[in-house]
Motif scaffolding. Structure first.
Motif, PDB file in Angstrom:
ATOM      1  N   LEU A   1       0.808  -1.084   0.011  1.00  0.00           N
ATOM      2  CA  LEU A   1       0.030   0.036  -0.106  1.00  0.00           C
ATOM      3  C   LEU A   1       0.857   1.145   0.043  1.00  0.00           C
ATOM      4  CD1 LEU A   1      -2.793   1.512   0.299  1.00  0.00           C
ATOM      5  CD2 LEU A   1      -2.632   1.088   2.652  1.00  0.00           C
ATOM      6  N   LYS A   2       1.934   1.449   0.912  1.00  0.00           N
ATOM      7  CA  LYS A   2       2.804   2.163   0.733  1.00  0.00           C
ATOM      8  C   LYS A   2       3.629   2.492  -0.618  1.00  0.00           C
ATOM      9  CE  LYS A   2       3.727   1.976   5.830  1.00  0.00           C
ATOM     10  NZ  LYS A   2       4.670   1.586   6.789  1.00  0.00           N
ATOM     11  N   TYR A   3       3.922   1.336  -1.173  1.00  0.00           N
ATOM     12  CA  TYR A   3       4.511   1.391  -2.354  1.00  0.00           C
ATOM     13  C   TYR A   3       3.667   2.240  -3.603  1.00  0.00           C
ATOM     14  CZ  TYR A   3       7.053   0.221  -6.786  1.00  0.00           C
ATOM     15  OH  TYR A   3       7.701   0.219  -7.862  1.00  0.00           O
ATOM     16  N   ILE A   4       2.248   1.917  -3.505  1.00  0.00           N
ATOM     17  CA  ILE A   4       1.192   2.371  -4.209  1.00  0.00           C
ATOM     18  C   ILE A   4       1.073   4.018  -4.125  1.00  0.00           C
ATOM     19  CG2 ILE A   4      -1.225   2.444  -5.002  1.00  0.00           C
ATOM     20  CD1 ILE A   4      -0.990  -0.533  -4.427  1.00  0.00           C
ATOM     21  N   GLN A   5       1.070   4.191  -2.835  1.00  0.00           N
ATOM     22  CA  GLN A   5       1.109   5.628  -2.671  1.00  0.00           C
ATOM     23  C   GLN A   5       2.464   6.366  -3.194  1.00  0.00           C
ATOM     24  OE1 GLN A   5       0.746   5.377   1.822  1.00  0.00           O
ATOM     25  NE2 GLN A   5      -1.507   5.083   1.549  1.00  0.00           N
ATOM     26  N   PHE A   6       3.453   5.624  -3.113  1.00  0.00           N
ATOM     27  CA  PHE A   6       4.673   6.274  -3.664  1.00  0.00           C
ATOM     28  C   PHE A   6       4.505   6.420  -5.090  1.00  0.00           C
ATOM     29  CE2 PHE A   6       8.567   4.948  -6.051  1.00  0.00           C
ATOM     30  CZ  PHE A   6       9.203   6.101  -6.003  1.00  0.00           C
TER      31      PHE A   6
END
Length: 255
Positions: free
Chosen positions: A17-22
């Motif tokens: 999820l954090k990677y997608i936000q990046f």
């Protein structure tokens, strides 16, 4: 059996999820031709991964609850069958019947007859591997399935003894049959819960970690795309590879 390090899986989902936000911060500069690594596709992947992980956790809780209920019901069984044997000895049951019942009591308690113990003792001094095998076989007799089988045979023996008519309700045949049915139901529920949990884990692990098709490998392709577009020395690529995903593998251990 397998030891599962379940904490690693939700951490992978959270990091995805954090990677997608990046990726969202890259805007239109992140525009891969590979449909599986587009922002939309990875967002869907994260949602699916979270759903599969949640299902595993739910089924794990169910399995733990069912196994606890089973253990609570089975724990008194060893002592209870000793009581049944004592009641049986007050009847006119034959010596052979008493011996047959005692054999089952010992099996229920994980005991072996004297000759088996002697054989195991001899084996201990000569062959460690054989000893382990004998101990494993003895332990297997204490499985829940075996306990149900032993208890069922005990009830069958008591049914055949016409003078077995105890006044105590818990020792009467209708109560014993009801107890057997309850134990069987609890054991079935626990076994089914384990089967469902295992299937969900396999499905989750395949979705997460299968070579090439698992989303961990898909994310690698996404990172490679960023490296190609922005350069391997770019801040964007360095930020992308900073997101860590661990391939969690069940490890085997001996009982």
């Amino acid at each position: 059996m397998s030891t599962y390090f379940e904490t690693g899986h939700p951490k992978n989902v959270a990091n995805l999820l954090k990677y997608i936000q990046f990726l969202q911060t890259l805007g239109t500069n992140y525009n891969p031709s590979n449909a599986s690594i587009t922002l939309a596709a990875l967002t869907t992947t994260q949602t699916t991964a979270d759903t599969k992980q949640t299902l595993v956790k739910t089924l794990e809780d169910t399995w733990k609850n069912q196994t606890n209920l089973r253990e609570i019901a089975f724990n008194p069984l060893n002592a209870f069958t000793v009581q049944l044997f004592s009641i049986l000895k007050t009847t006119d049951a034959s010596e052979q019947t008493l011996e047959d019942f005692l054999f089952l009591v010992n099996k229920m308690r994980g005991s072996d007859n004297a000759s088996t113990k002697t054989a195991n003792a001899k084996t201990t001094t000569t062959n460690t591997e054989s000893t382990s095998e004998a101990q494993t076989k003895s332990t297997s007799q204490q499985s829940f399935d075996q306990k149900i089988e032993h208890f069922s045979k005990m009830i069958l023996i008591l049914t055949g003894v016409t003078s077995y008519t105890p006044n105590e309700v818990q020792f009467q045949l209708p109560s014993l049959n009801a107890q057997l049915a309850n134990l069987t139901t609890l054991n079935t529920k626990a076994n089914n819960a384990k089967t469902q949990l295992t299937a969900a884990r396999i499905d989750r692990n395949t979705y997460f970690y299968a070579p090439n098709t698992g989303w961990l490998d898909v994310v690698k392709k996404s990172k490679e795309y960023i490296g190609a577009v922005f350069g391997k020395q770019s801040q964007q690529y360095k930020a992308a590879i900073a997101f860590k995903f661990v391939r969690v593998i069940a490890k085997k251990k001996s009982n």
